[in-house]
Design a protein around this motif. Structure first.
Motif, PDB file in Angstrom:
ATOM      1  N   THR A   1      23.155  53.187  67.121  1.00  0.00           N
ATOM      2  CA  THR A   1      22.850  52.710  65.769  1.00  0.00           C
ATOM      3  C   THR A   1      21.533  53.295  65.270  1.00  0.00           C
ATOM      4  OG1 THR A   1      24.051  50.636  66.113  1.00  0.00           O
ATOM      5  CG2 THR A   1      22.407  50.663  64.361  1.00  0.00           C
ATOM      6  N   ILE A   2      20.541  53.351  66.153  1.00  0.00           N
ATOM      7  CA  ILE A   2      19.250  53.930  65.786  1.00  0.00           C
ATOM      8  C   ILE A   2      19.429  55.372  65.324  1.00  0.00           C
ATOM      9  CG2 ILE A   2      17.045  54.749  66.742  1.00  0.00           C
ATOM     10  CD1 ILE A   2      17.049  52.215  68.508  1.00  0.00           C
TER      11      ILE A   2
ATOM     12  N   TYR B   1      10.765  53.238  68.581  1.00  0.00           N
ATOM     13  CA  TYR B   1      11.615  52.080  68.850  1.00  0.00           C
ATOM     14  C   TYR B   1      11.468  51.644  70.308  1.00  0.00           C
ATOM     15  CZ  TYR B   1      13.982  53.339  64.491  1.00  0.00           C
ATOM     16  OH  TYR B   1      14.256  53.645  63.194  1.00  0.00           O
TER      17      TYR B   1
ATOM     18  N   GLU C   1      24.997  50.711  72.438  1.00  0.00           N
ATOM     19  CA  GLU C   1      25.419  50.521  71.047  1.00  0.00           C
ATOM     20  C   GLU C   1      24.203  50.518  70.116  1.00  0.00           C
ATOM     21  OE1 GLU C   1      27.384  46.970  68.344  1.00  0.00           O
ATOM     22  OE2 GLU C   1      27.956  47.117  70.461  1.00  0.00           O
ATOM     23  N   ASN C   2      23.139  49.834  70.534  1.00  0.00           N
ATOM     24  CA  ASN C   2      21.920  49.789  69.722  1.00  0.00           C
ATOM     25  C   ASN C   2      21.286  51.173  69.595  1.00  0.00           C
ATOM     26  OD1 ASN C   2      22.125  47.035  69.306  1.00  0.00           O
ATOM     27  ND2 ASN C   2      20.762  46.491  70.994  1.00  0.00           N
TER      28      ASN C   2
ATOM     29  N   LYS D   1      25.609  46.871  75.188  1.00  0.00           N
ATOM     30  CA  LYS D   1      24.893  46.506  73.970  1.00  0.00           C
ATOM     31  C   LYS D   1      23.710  47.437  73.751  1.00  0.00           C
ATOM     32  CE  LYS D   1      24.000  43.974  70.370  1.00  0.00           C
ATOM     33  NZ  LYS D   1      24.891  44.038  69.176  1.00  0.00           N
ATOM     34  N   CYS D   2      23.025  47.786  74.827  1.00  0.00           N
ATOM     35  CA  CYS D   2      21.879  48.689  74.747  1.00  0.00           C
ATOM     36  C   CYS D   2      22.310  50.053  74.210  1.00  0.00           C
ATOM     37  CB  CYS D   2      21.243  48.820  76.129  1.00  0.00           C
ATOM     38  SG  CYS D   2      19.796  49.891  76.178  1.00  0.00           S
TER      39      CYS D   2
ATOM     40  N   LEU E   1      13.683  49.748  73.133  1.00  0.00           N
ATOM     41  CA  LEU E   1      15.086  49.429  73.415  1.00  0.00           C
ATOM     42  C   LEU E   1      15.156  48.588  74.687  1.00  0.00           C
ATOM     43  CD1 LEU E   1      17.915  50.153  72.246  1.00  0.00           C
ATOM     44  CD2 LEU E   1      18.008  51.989  73.936  1.00  0.00           C
TER      45      LEU E   1
END
Length: 207
Positions: free
Chosen positions: A180-181, A164, A176-177, A173-174, A166
């Protein structure tokens, strides 16, 4: 049943903010464990064995290399640094998601020995932003910044080998992403082998 944790390997350009991202996710969520490296360098004032590093002799470290006890290792300024396999596996078995912040060569070493590891490359949204962040530190000369940008060129060639990418544009937001991953990675069959075996056995009575 405790679900096995996920090994997350984080790399990125100098100035991308990967260290800040790792610190933020560690403070925002309670299921992450930061991997502890092994080193042959001497402890600095305030450092504790087993907290900052596992401090060992050169002989002990080379023995660990010979016995394949490290997921990756490298030598910097005459000292060895590496990631102990046993410590990482113990954390994963306890259900912790283990984060390892490391440079690209070490990350690719780990992927070979630990294919289920998730490799994340942290980058700013553009090269211009990266240069601006390095200059904005106010702690490095123009020559050092130029060297870091040159190094970034080399590291960019390896970005496609990561699982991934990022983009660290807005920190919250980073993070949070990133979380999620990891949440998605927990659904991978490789991380659910114990559950799969259990339900297979349960279903045998319905053959």
């Amino acid at each position: 049943m405790i679900q096995k944790g996920v090994l997350l390997v984080v790399s990125g350009f100098s100035g991308a903010g990967k260290g800040t991202v790792v610190k933020k996710i560690m403070s925002d969520y309670d299921n992450y464990s930061l991997s502890i490296s092994m080193t042959t360098r001497s402890p600095r004032e305030g450092e504790v064995d087993g907290r900052e590093y596992f401090f060992v002799t050169k002989e002990k470290f080379e023995e660990a290399i010979d016995n394949d006890e490290l997921l990756e290792h490298a030598c910097y300024v005459s000292n060895y640094y590496g990631t102990p396999r046993k410590y990482v596996e113990q954390q994963l078995e306890s259900g912790k998601d283990v984060i390892l912040e490391i440079e690209t060569n070490g990350a690719l070493q780990i992927k070979k020995k630990f294919p289920e590891a998730i490799l994340i490359f942290v980058t700013p949204p553009s090269a211009e932003v990266l240069h601006g962040r390095l200059a904005g530190r106010g702690t490095e000369t123009a020559e050092v910044i130029a060297e870091r940008m040159k190094k970034a060129n080399e590291e960019a060639l390896l970005m496609q080998k990561y699982d991934y990418i990022l983009v660290n544009d807005e920190l919250n937001k980073c993070v949070e992403n990133l979380n999620t991953i990891i949440s998605v990675a927990h659904q991978n069959p490789k991380n659910n082998e114990a559950f799969i075996e259990t339900i297979k056995k349960e279903l045998e009575v319905y053959k």
